[in-house]
Motif scaffolding. Sequence first.
Motif, PDB file in Angstrom:
ATOM      1  N   VAL A   1       0.829  -1.211   0.000  1.00 19.72           N
ATOM      2  CA  VAL A   1       0.000   0.000   0.000  1.00 19.72           C
ATOM      3  C   VAL A   1       0.861   1.258   0.000  1.00 19.72           C
ATOM      4  O   VAL A   1       0.616   2.209  -0.746  1.00 19.72           O
ATOM      5  CB  VAL A   1      -0.961  -0.028   1.205  1.00 19.72           C
ATOM      6  CG1 VAL A   1      -1.592   1.333   1.429  1.00 19.72           C
ATOM      7  CG2 VAL A   1      -2.040  -1.093   0.995  1.00 19.72           C
ATOM      8  N   SER A   2       1.904   1.262   0.824  1.00 18.01           N
ATOM      9  CA  SER A   2       2.699   2.484   0.994  1.00 18.01           C
ATOM     10  C   SER A   2       3.525   2.831  -0.238  1.00 18.01           C
ATOM     11  O   SER A   2       3.908   3.984  -0.419  1.00 18.01           O
ATOM     12  CB  SER A   2       3.630   2.345   2.200  1.00 18.01           C
ATOM     13  OG  SER A   2       4.543   1.279   1.978  1.00 18.01           O
ATOM     14  N   GLY A   3       3.790   1.883  -1.084  1.00 13.52           N
ATOM     15  CA  GLY A   3       4.649   2.117  -2.239  1.00 13.52           C
ATOM     16  C   GLY A   3       3.908   2.424  -3.518  1.00 13.52           C
ATOM     17  O   GLY A   3       4.531   2.553  -4.583  1.00 13.52           O
ATOM     18  N   ASN A   4       2.600   2.572  -3.424  1.00 17.34           N
ATOM     19  CA  ASN A   4       1.783   2.725  -4.617  1.00 17.34           C
ATOM     20  C   ASN A   4       0.741   3.842  -4.458  1.00 17.34           C
ATOM     21  O   ASN A   4       0.522   4.347  -3.368  1.00 17.34           O
ATOM     22  CB  ASN A   4       1.061   1.415  -4.922  1.00 17.34           C
ATOM     23  CG  ASN A   4       1.996   0.329  -5.404  1.00 17.34           C
ATOM     24  OD1 ASN A   4       2.383   0.277  -6.569  1.00 17.34           O
ATOM     25  ND2 ASN A   4       2.396  -0.551  -4.482  1.00 17.34           N
ATOM     26  N   TYR A   5       0.144   4.226  -5.583  1.00 11.79           N
ATOM     27  CA  TYR A   5      -1.000   5.121  -5.556  1.00 11.79           C
ATOM     28  C   TYR A   5      -2.205   4.284  -5.104  1.00 11.79           C
ATOM     29  O   TYR A   5      -2.502   3.265  -5.695  1.00 11.79           O
ATOM     30  CB  TYR A   5      -1.321   5.666  -6.946  1.00 11.79           C
ATOM     31  CG  TYR A   5      -0.304   6.592  -7.537  1.00 11.79           C
ATOM     32  CD1 TYR A   5       0.767   6.108  -8.275  1.00 11.79           C
ATOM     33  CD2 TYR A   5      -0.435   7.969  -7.405  1.00 11.79           C
ATOM     34  CE1 TYR A   5       1.698   6.962  -8.840  1.00 11.79           C
ATOM     35  CE2 TYR A   5       0.490   8.836  -7.972  1.00 11.79           C
ATOM     36  CZ  TYR A   5       1.553   8.319  -8.682  1.00 11.79           C
ATOM     37  OH  TYR A   5       2.470   9.168  -9.243  1.00 11.79           O
ATOM     38  N   MET A   6      -2.918   4.727  -4.077  1.00 13.39           N
ATOM     39  CA  MET A   6      -4.092   4.025  -3.572  1.00 13.39           C
ATOM     40  C   MET A   6      -5.273   4.976  -3.575  1.00 13.39           C
ATOM     41  O   MET A   6      -5.181   6.085  -3.039  1.00 13.39           O
ATOM     42  CB  MET A   6      -3.854   3.504  -2.166  1.00 13.39           C
ATOM     43  CG  MET A   6      -2.746   2.480  -2.050  1.00 13.39           C
ATOM     44  SD  MET A   6      -3.054   0.971  -2.991  1.00 13.39           S
ATOM     45  CE  MET A   6      -4.570   0.360  -2.239  1.00 13.39           C
ATOM     46  N   SER A   7      -6.370   4.528  -4.169  1.00 10.74           N
ATOM     47  CA  SER A   7      -7.557   5.368  -4.277  1.00 10.74           C
ATOM     48  C   SER A   7      -8.787   4.662  -3.728  1.00 10.74           C
ATOM     49  O   SER A   7      -8.822   3.434  -3.587  1.00 10.74           O
ATOM     50  CB  SER A   7      -7.830   5.720  -5.749  1.00 10.74           C
ATOM     51  OG  SER A   7      -7.071   6.801  -6.191  1.00 10.74           O
ATOM     52  N   TRP A   8      -9.787   5.468  -3.445  1.00 10.22           N
ATOM     53  CA  TRP A   8     -11.142   4.991  -3.214  1.00 10.22           C
ATOM     54  C   TRP A   8     -12.002   5.501  -4.368  1.00 10.22           C
ATOM     55  O   TRP A   8     -11.922   6.677  -4.746  1.00 10.22           O
ATOM     56  CB  TRP A   8     -11.689   5.485  -1.885  1.00 10.22           C
ATOM     57  CG  TRP A   8     -11.048   4.836  -0.697  1.00 10.22           C
ATOM     58  CD1 TRP A   8     -10.001   5.328   0.043  1.00 10.22           C
ATOM     59  CD2 TRP A   8     -11.391   3.575  -0.119  1.00 10.22           C
ATOM     60  NE1 TRP A   8      -9.673   4.440   1.044  1.00 10.22           N
ATOM     61  CE2 TRP A   8     -10.516   3.364   0.970  1.00 10.22           C
ATOM     62  CE3 TRP A   8     -12.351   2.598  -0.406  1.00 10.22           C
ATOM     63  CZ2 TRP A   8     -10.577   2.222   1.773  1.00 10.22           C
ATOM     64  CZ3 TRP A   8     -12.408   1.462   0.388  1.00 10.22           C
ATOM     65  CH2 TRP A   8     -11.537   1.285   1.466  1.00 10.22           C
ATOM     66  N   VAL A   9     -12.801   4.586  -4.903  1.00  7.47           N
ATOM     67  CA  VAL A   9     -13.723   4.898  -5.990  1.00  7.47           C
ATOM     68  C   VAL A   9     -15.091   4.367  -5.567  1.00  7.47           C
ATOM     69  O   VAL A   9     -15.174   3.267  -5.021  1.00  7.47           O
ATOM     70  CB  VAL A   9     -13.283   4.224  -7.317  1.00  7.47           C
ATOM     71  CG1 VAL A   9     -14.305   4.462  -8.426  1.00  7.47           C
ATOM     72  CG2 VAL A   9     -11.902   4.726  -7.741  1.00  7.47           C
ATOM     73  N   ARG A  10     -16.147   5.133  -5.799  1.00 11.61           N
ATOM     74  CA  ARG A  10     -17.466   4.661  -5.382  1.00 11.61           C
ATOM     75  C   ARG A  10     -18.420   4.610  -6.558  1.00 11.61           C
ATOM     76  O   ARG A  10     -18.199   5.234  -7.602  1.00 11.61           O
ATOM     77  CB  ARG A  10     -18.020   5.541  -4.263  1.00 11.61           C
ATOM     78  CG  ARG A  10     -18.380   6.952  -4.660  1.00 11.61           C
ATOM     79  CD  ARG A  10     -18.842   7.744  -3.440  1.00 11.61           C
ATOM     80  NE  ARG A  10     -19.215   9.118  -3.773  1.00 11.61           N
ATOM     81  CZ  ARG A  10     -19.604  10.017  -2.880  1.00 11.61           C
ATOM     82  NH1 ARG A  10     -19.670   9.690  -1.578  1.00 11.61           N
ATOM     83  NH2 ARG A  10     -19.938  11.234  -3.265  1.00 11.61           N
ATOM     84  N   GLN A  11     -19.479   3.852  -6.346  1.00 14.78           N
ATOM     85  CA  GLN A  11     -20.499   3.681  -7.375  1.00 14.78           C
ATOM     86  C   GLN A  11     -21.859   3.619  -6.714  1.00 14.78           C
ATOM     87  O   GLN A  11     -22.178   2.647  -6.024  1.00 14.78           O
ATOM     88  CB  GLN A  11     -20.229   2.412  -8.185  1.00 14.78           C
ATOM     89  CG  GLN A  11     -21.136   2.225  -9.385  1.00 14.78           C
ATOM     90  CD  GLN A  11     -20.642   1.101 -10.286  1.00 14.78           C
ATOM     91  OE1 GLN A  11     -20.133   0.082  -9.827  1.00 14.78           O
ATOM     92  NE2 GLN A  11     -20.791   1.283 -11.595  1.00 14.78           N
ATOM     93  N   ALA A  12     -22.648   4.668  -6.886  1.00 17.56           N
ATOM     94  CA  ALA A  12     -24.000   4.690  -6.358  1.00 17.56           C
ATOM     95  C   ALA A  12     -24.844   3.651  -7.099  1.00 17.56           C
ATOM     96  O   ALA A  12     -24.535   3.302  -8.244  1.00 17.56           O
ATOM     97  CB  ALA A  12     -24.600   6.080  -6.521  1.00 17.56           C
ATOM     98  N   PRO A  13     -25.896   3.157  -6.479  1.00 20.46           N
ATOM     99  CA  PRO A  13     -26.713   2.118  -7.113  1.00 20.46           C
ATOM    100  C   PRO A  13     -27.206   2.515  -8.502  1.00 20.46           C
ATOM    101  O   PRO A  13     -27.808   3.576  -8.682  1.00 20.46           O
ATOM    102  CB  PRO A  13     -27.892   1.970  -6.141  1.00 20.46           C
ATOM    103  CG  PRO A  13     -27.347   2.393  -4.819  1.00 20.46           C
ATOM    104  CD  PRO A  13     -26.376   3.487  -5.114  1.00 20.46           C
ATOM    105  N   GLY A  14     -26.872   1.695  -9.495  1.00 22.23           N
ATOM    106  CA  GLY A  14     -27.299   1.935 -10.860  1.00 22.23           C
ATOM    107  C   GLY A  14     -26.590   3.071 -11.570  1.00 22.23           C
ATOM    108  O   GLY A  14     -26.986   3.447 -12.683  1.00 22.23           O
ATOM    109  N   LYS A  15     -25.537   3.616 -10.955  1.00 23.11           N
ATOM    110  CA  LYS A  15     -24.834   4.768 -11.526  1.00 23.11           C
ATOM    111  C   LYS A  15     -23.423   4.398 -11.945  1.00 23.11           C
ATOM    112  O   LYS A  15     -22.984   3.264 -11.813  1.00 23.11           O
ATOM    113  CB  LYS A  15     -24.791   5.908 -10.490  1.00 23.11           C
ATOM    114  CG  LYS A  15     -26.152   6.355  -9.998  1.00 23.11           C
ATOM    115  CD  LYS A  15     -27.012   6.930 -11.114  1.00 23.11           C
ATOM    116  CE  LYS A  15     -28.326   7.467 -10.599  1.00 23.11           C
ATOM    117  NZ  LYS A  15     -29.192   7.994 -11.690  1.00 23.11           N
TER     118      LYS A  15
END
Lengths: 107, 116
Positions: free
Chosen positions: B29-43
């Motif tokens: 984790v510390s050596g890389n780009y880490m993101s959060w991505v979300r997806q609303a229902p049906g979107k």
Amino acid sequence: DIQMTQSPSSLSASVGDTVTITCRASQTFSNYLNWYQQKPGKAPKLLIYAASTLQSGVPSRFSGSGSGTDFTLTISGLRPEDFGTYYCQQSYSIPYTFGQGTKLEIK
Amino acid sequence: EVQLVESGGGLIQPGGSLTLSCAASGFTVSGNYMSWVRQAPGKGLEWVSVIYSGGATYYADSVKGRFTISRDNSKNTLYLQMNSLRVDDTAVYYCAGSAKRYFAFWGQGTLVTVSS
């Protein structure tokens, strides 16, 4: 923010067809453009990065091209498992925006 | 083999707080780009936040000031602290990572439902 607009929003094609999905950016950038495939209930899968580089393990029937503001994803010789929704995404600047998606149905 | 496993989702009332975790294996984790991505229902997909290998963090305007991304290098785990949750934060949240600024590896997602 860079807006990403995909077209078409949906398409239906037959096995063996060649399909092209277009992604247009609201401002120009080099090749920080990536393509993902998502199937229902699953996480997205990286297909193409840096506009034209095929991710390891992705079949060669997938290809990407473009620069500036206009990018394309081409699937040559469509297969039944290629159904799903395809997203482009720019990683040139924060926020890393996605296109709205193109839903591909196999006839 | 790289594995990212999210946890911590659930049902929460508006205004509440929740912390998501993303445990990594076969990947630092510390050596890389880490993101959060979300997806609303049906979107579609919406990028939420990123932490660079050097520690810099960035957020989408929609969550800035409410969400905090962090990592625990000793646990090889990524976190998303979510405060002041709103109904429109309801989504499947994915963690994603890569050595470069794209999302090569994804978790299976964890569902956050904000509802009274």
